[in-house]
Write an enzyme that holds these catalytic residues in place. Sequence first.
Site, PDB file in Angstrom:
ATOM      1  N   ASP A 258      47.644  28.329  73.289  1.00  0.00           N
ATOM      2  CA  ASP A 258      48.606  28.659  74.345  1.00  0.00           C
ATOM      3  C   ASP A 258      49.015  27.328  74.971  1.00  0.00           C
ATOM      4  O   ASP A 258      48.222  26.684  75.651  1.00  0.00           O
ATOM      5  CB  ASP A 258      47.930  29.573  75.382  1.00  0.00           C
ATOM      6  CG  ASP A 258      48.843  29.858  76.569  1.00  0.00           C
ATOM      7  OD1 ASP A 258      49.918  29.230  76.685  1.00  0.00           O
ATOM      8  OD2 ASP A 258      48.471  30.716  77.392  1.00  0.00           O
ATOM      9  N   VAL A 259      50.242  26.914  74.712  1.00  0.00           N
ATOM     10  CA  VAL A 259      50.637  25.554  75.137  1.00  0.00           C
ATOM     11  C   VAL A 259      50.609  25.383  76.651  1.00  0.00           C
ATOM     12  O   VAL A 259      50.537  24.257  77.150  1.00  0.00           O
ATOM     13  CB  VAL A 259      52.042  25.157  74.598  1.00  0.00           C
ATOM     14  CG1 VAL A 259      52.042  25.055  73.092  1.00  0.00           C
ATOM     15  CG2 VAL A 259      53.134  26.101  75.103  1.00  0.00           C
ATOM     16  N   LYS A 292      66.696  36.750  84.895  1.00  0.00           N
ATOM     17  CA  LYS A 292      67.006  37.494  86.133  1.00  0.00           C
ATOM     18  C   LYS A 292      68.038  36.679  86.892  1.00  0.00           C
ATOM     19  O   LYS A 292      68.015  35.441  86.827  1.00  0.00           O
ATOM     20  CB  LYS A 292      65.756  37.591  87.041  1.00  0.00           C
ATOM     21  CG  LYS A 292      64.823  38.739  86.725  1.00  0.00           C
ATOM     22  CD  LYS A 292      65.335  40.059  87.268  1.00  0.00           C
ATOM     23  CE  LYS A 292      64.422  41.191  86.830  1.00  0.00           C
ATOM     24  NZ  LYS A 292      65.099  42.360  86.318  1.00  0.00           N
ATOM     25  N   ASN A 344      73.742  29.405  82.035  1.00  0.00           N
ATOM     26  CA  ASN A 344      73.989  30.764  81.575  1.00  0.00           C
ATOM     27  C   ASN A 344      73.607  31.726  82.681  1.00  0.00           C
ATOM     28  O   ASN A 344      72.555  31.556  83.313  1.00  0.00           O
ATOM     29  CB  ASN A 344      73.147  31.036  80.314  1.00  0.00           C
ATOM     30  CG  ASN A 344      73.716  32.177  79.499  1.00  0.00           C
ATOM     31  OD1 ASN A 344      74.855  32.605  79.703  1.00  0.00           O
ATOM     32  ND2 ASN A 344      72.927  32.671  78.571  1.00  0.00           N
ATOM     33  N   TYR A 350      65.369  29.379  82.829  1.00  0.00           N
ATOM     34  CA  TYR A 350      65.446  28.896  81.441  1.00  0.00           C
ATOM     35  C   TYR A 350      66.348  27.653  81.364  1.00  0.00           C
ATOM     36  O   TYR A 350      65.995  26.650  80.726  1.00  0.00           O
ATOM     37  CB  TYR A 350      66.002  30.029  80.577  1.00  0.00           C
ATOM     38  CG  TYR A 350      66.049  29.772  79.094  1.00  0.00           C
ATOM     39  CD1 TYR A 350      64.904  29.865  78.309  1.00  0.00           C
ATOM     40  CD2 TYR A 350      67.262  29.477  78.463  1.00  0.00           C
ATOM     41  CE1 TYR A 350      64.966  29.661  76.934  1.00  0.00           C
ATOM     42  CE2 TYR A 350      67.328  29.276  77.098  1.00  0.00           C
ATOM     43  CZ  TYR A 350      66.176  29.366  76.331  1.00  0.00           C
ATOM     44  OH  TYR A 350      66.245  29.168  74.971  1.00  0.00           O
TER      45      TYR A 350
HETATM   46  P1  NAI Z   1      60.931  33.746  69.687  1.00  0.00           P
HETATM   47  O1  NAI Z   1      60.706  34.478  70.958  1.00  0.00           O
HETATM   48  O2  NAI Z   1      61.406  34.521  68.496  1.00  0.00           O
HETATM   49  O3  NAI Z   1      59.597  32.955  69.258  1.00  0.00           O
HETATM   50  C1  NAI Z   1      58.924  32.129  70.186  1.00  0.00           C
HETATM   51  C2  NAI Z   1      57.489  31.921  69.718  1.00  0.00           C
HETATM   52  O4  NAI Z   1      56.822  31.126  70.704  1.00  0.00           O
HETATM   53  C3  NAI Z   1      56.706  33.232  69.561  1.00  0.00           C
HETATM   54  O5  NAI Z   1      56.021  33.257  68.340  1.00  0.00           O
HETATM   55  C4  NAI Z   1      55.758  33.196  70.755  1.00  0.00           C
HETATM   56  O6  NAI Z   1      54.532  33.883  70.508  1.00  0.00           O
HETATM   57  C5  NAI Z   1      55.542  31.703  70.938  1.00  0.00           C
HETATM   58  N1  NAI Z   1      55.074  31.390  72.283  1.00  0.00           N
HETATM   59  C6  NAI Z   1      55.502  31.885  73.461  1.00  0.00           C
HETATM   60  N2  NAI Z   1      54.757  31.380  74.466  1.00  0.00           N
HETATM   61  C7  NAI Z   1      53.846  30.553  73.916  1.00  0.00           C
HETATM   62  C8  NAI Z   1      52.796  29.764  74.439  1.00  0.00           C
HETATM   63  N3  NAI Z   1      52.537  29.735  75.746  1.00  0.00           N
HETATM   64  N4  NAI Z   1      52.049  29.026  73.587  1.00  0.00           N
HETATM   65  C9  NAI Z   1      52.291  29.059  72.243  1.00  0.00           C
HETATM   66  N5  NAI Z   1      53.263  29.809  71.688  1.00  0.00           N
HETATM   67  C10 NAI Z   1      54.032  30.550  72.517  1.00  0.00           C
HETATM   68  O7  NAI Z   1      61.944  32.563  70.049  1.00  0.00           O
HETATM   69  P2  NAI Z   1      63.025  31.788  69.152  1.00  0.00           P
HETATM   70  O8  NAI Z   1      64.330  32.441  69.306  1.00  0.00           O
HETATM   71  O9  NAI Z   1      62.481  31.562  67.785  1.00  0.00           O
HETATM   72  O10 NAI Z   1      63.111  30.398  69.947  1.00  0.00           O
HETATM   73  C11 NAI Z   1      62.325  29.265  69.633  1.00  0.00           C
HETATM   74  C12 NAI Z   1      62.745  28.117  70.523  1.00  0.00           C
HETATM   75  O11 NAI Z   1      64.146  27.888  70.378  1.00  0.00           O
HETATM   76  C13 NAI Z   1      62.522  28.393  72.012  1.00  0.00           C
HETATM   77  O12 NAI Z   1      62.115  27.200  72.660  1.00  0.00           O
HETATM   78  C14 NAI Z   1      63.892  28.820  72.492  1.00  0.00           C
HETATM   79  O13 NAI Z   1      64.063  28.593  73.866  1.00  0.00           O
HETATM   80  C15 NAI Z   1      64.784  27.931  71.650  1.00  0.00           C
HETATM   81  N6  NAI Z   1      66.143  28.446  71.516  1.00  0.00           N
HETATM   82  C16 NAI Z   1      66.422  29.628  70.866  1.00  0.00           C
HETATM   83  C17 NAI Z   1      67.744  30.065  70.739  1.00  0.00           C
HETATM   84  C18 NAI Z   1      68.114  31.329  70.027  1.00  0.00           C
HETATM   85  O14 NAI Z   1      69.319  31.632  69.936  1.00  0.00           O
HETATM   86  N7  NAI Z   1      67.173  32.078  69.478  1.00  0.00           N
HETATM   87  C19 NAI Z   1      68.852  29.293  71.299  1.00  0.00           C
HETATM   88  C20 NAI Z   1      68.448  28.086  71.961  1.00  0.00           C
HETATM   89  C21 NAI Z   1      67.144  27.689  72.045  1.00  0.00           C
END
Ligand code: NAI
Length: 445
Positions: A258-259, A292, A344, A350
Site C-alpha cells: 500500500d503505497v 465530489k 476537471n 485529484y
Molecule cells: P485503476 O483504478 O484501474 O487502477 C489503479 C490501481 O492502483 C488498482 O489496481 C488499485 O488497486 C491500485 N491502488 C490504489 N491505491 C493503491 C495504494 N494505496 N497502493 C497500491 N496500489 C493502489 O486506474 P487506472 O485508470 O489504471 O489509472 C492508473 C493511473 O493512471 C492513476 O494514477 C490514474 O490517476 C492515472 N490516469 C488514468 C486515466 C484514465 O483515463 N484511466 C487518465 C489520467 C491518469
Amino acid sequence: MSDRYLELVNSSVGSAVASRVGLPRPAKLRRFADDAPILPGPALLGSTAGRVPAALKKLVTSAGVEVLDSIDKLSTGERVAAAVLDARSIATPGDLAALRAFLAPAVKALAPSGRVIVLGVPADGADVRVDATRQALDGIVRSLAKELRAGATANLLWVADDASLGAALRFFLSGRSAYVDGQPLLLGPGVAPAPKDWTRPLTGKTALVTGAARGIGAAIAGVLARDGANVIAADLTQAGEALAKVANRIGGTALHLDVAAADAPQRLIDHLGAQTSGLDILVHNAGITRDKLMANMKPEQWDSVIAVNLESQLTINAALLASDQLNDQSRTVSLSSTTGFSGNRGQTNYGATKAGVIGLVRSSAAAFAAHGNGTINAVAPGFIDTDMTAKMPLATREVARRLSSLQQAGLPVDVAEAVSWLASPGAGGVTGQVLRVCGQNLVGA
Ligand code: NAI
C-alpha cells in the site's frame, strides 16, 4: 471496453454514413507489433536550412527507415509514412515560410497513421526575434495535429542537445507513440546510451510498477517486461489475485504494497535489498479518484487522494534517493493526468495531485541527475479506456471519447509505451518533463 462506434465507422457502410452526415471518423491506430518495422513506408526528410544534416539522416536510416530527401521522388499515388522537418535553423518570421513549403505537399502525401515530426531549438532569451520565431513552431505543430486525420499525428521535439534524438525519433515514428499527438517535448543533455538490442532496450533492468494489478499499471508492467525488464508488480493486498495473474503473465514477481502506508518506503527498500541488485526503473502509477464538488468534499475524500496520488510518491522518492537501492541511470516515471493541466469539475482533490506530480518531477530532476545521472518524468494520460473511466455514465463517456484530435480514447498500452520509452537508456536526455498521452485531448490542449 471496446469502442463500438470506432468499429462501426471503420466498416464500409458505417464509414459512408458517417462521412455523409459529418460524424467523427476515428481511425484504427497503428500500434506496436512485434514483427512490424518502426515505420511501414518511407520517411520524407527536409530541413529549413536546405540540406538535411547527414547526422539526422543517419539516425533515421539506422532505425531501419527508408529515407526520401525530396517529395518529387515520390511516384504518383505513392504515400510517405512520415515527414520529418529539421527546423533548427529558423531565425526570423520570414523563415517560417519554409515550413509551409515542406509541410503542405508532405501532409497531402501522408499515409494513414502517418507521423509528422518537427525539430526545433528551444527559445533561450538571447534574441527576441529568434525566440519568437522558434516558439512559432509550437503553434504550427499543435494546429497541424488538429488538422491531420486517419490516425496521423504531429509532434515537436525541442532539441537542446541531441543525446536522446535517435531514441526519440524511434519512439515518435513508431506505433509506440500512437496516442501521443500535438505534443512538444524537450530533449536535453544526458547520459543516453544506445541499448545493445533496440527491440529489448530494458534487458537486465529491474523495474517496479505500483498499482499494477489492473488497468494502466498492468499494461505498463506488461510492456516493460516485453521490452526486457524484470518487473516487480506492486498493488494492495486486496488486489492479490489479480496482481498474481499479472505477475505470472509477464514472468515477473508480485509485491503487496500500500503505497500510502507509513512503512511503505522502508518495506520497499527492504524488499529491493533482499530480492534484487537494486532498482533501475520506478513507475508511480497507483492512483485513486474520490470525486465530489468542492462544496460537498469530505475530509477523508480529500486526504485519501492526496495521500495515494502525491504524498506517497514524495516519500518513496526521498527514501530511495537516500538509500543504496537506486542504481545509476535510474528512470522514474510518475502518472499525472491531463486534469493536472486543465482541471476537471468534481476533481479538485485529484487535480491537486496530478498538477502536484508535474511540480514534483520538475523539482526532482536535479536530485535524480545528481544520483548517478537518473531521470524523472511524468506521463499525463488523457481519456483512457479503463475500469476508472468505465464508471462514467455512457453518454458522458461517448462524448469524452471523441474530444481529442484522434477522436477516440487511448488504450492502457498507449500510456505504457510512453512510460517504457521514458524508462529506456536512450531517453537519458529527457528529464523533468511531462509527456501527454492524450490524442491531443481538446480539453486544455
Ligand atoms: P485503476 O483504478 O484501474 O487502477 C489503479 C490501481 O492502483 C488498482 O489496481 C488499485 O488497486 C491500485 N491502488 C490504489 N491505491 C493503491 C495504494 N494505496 N497502493 C497500491 N496500489 C493502489 O486506474 P487506472 O485508470 O489504471 O489509472 C492508473 C493511473 O493512471 C492513476 O494514477 C490514474 O490517476 C492515472 N490516469 C488514468 C486515466 C484514465 O483515463 N484511466 C487518465 C489520467 C491518469
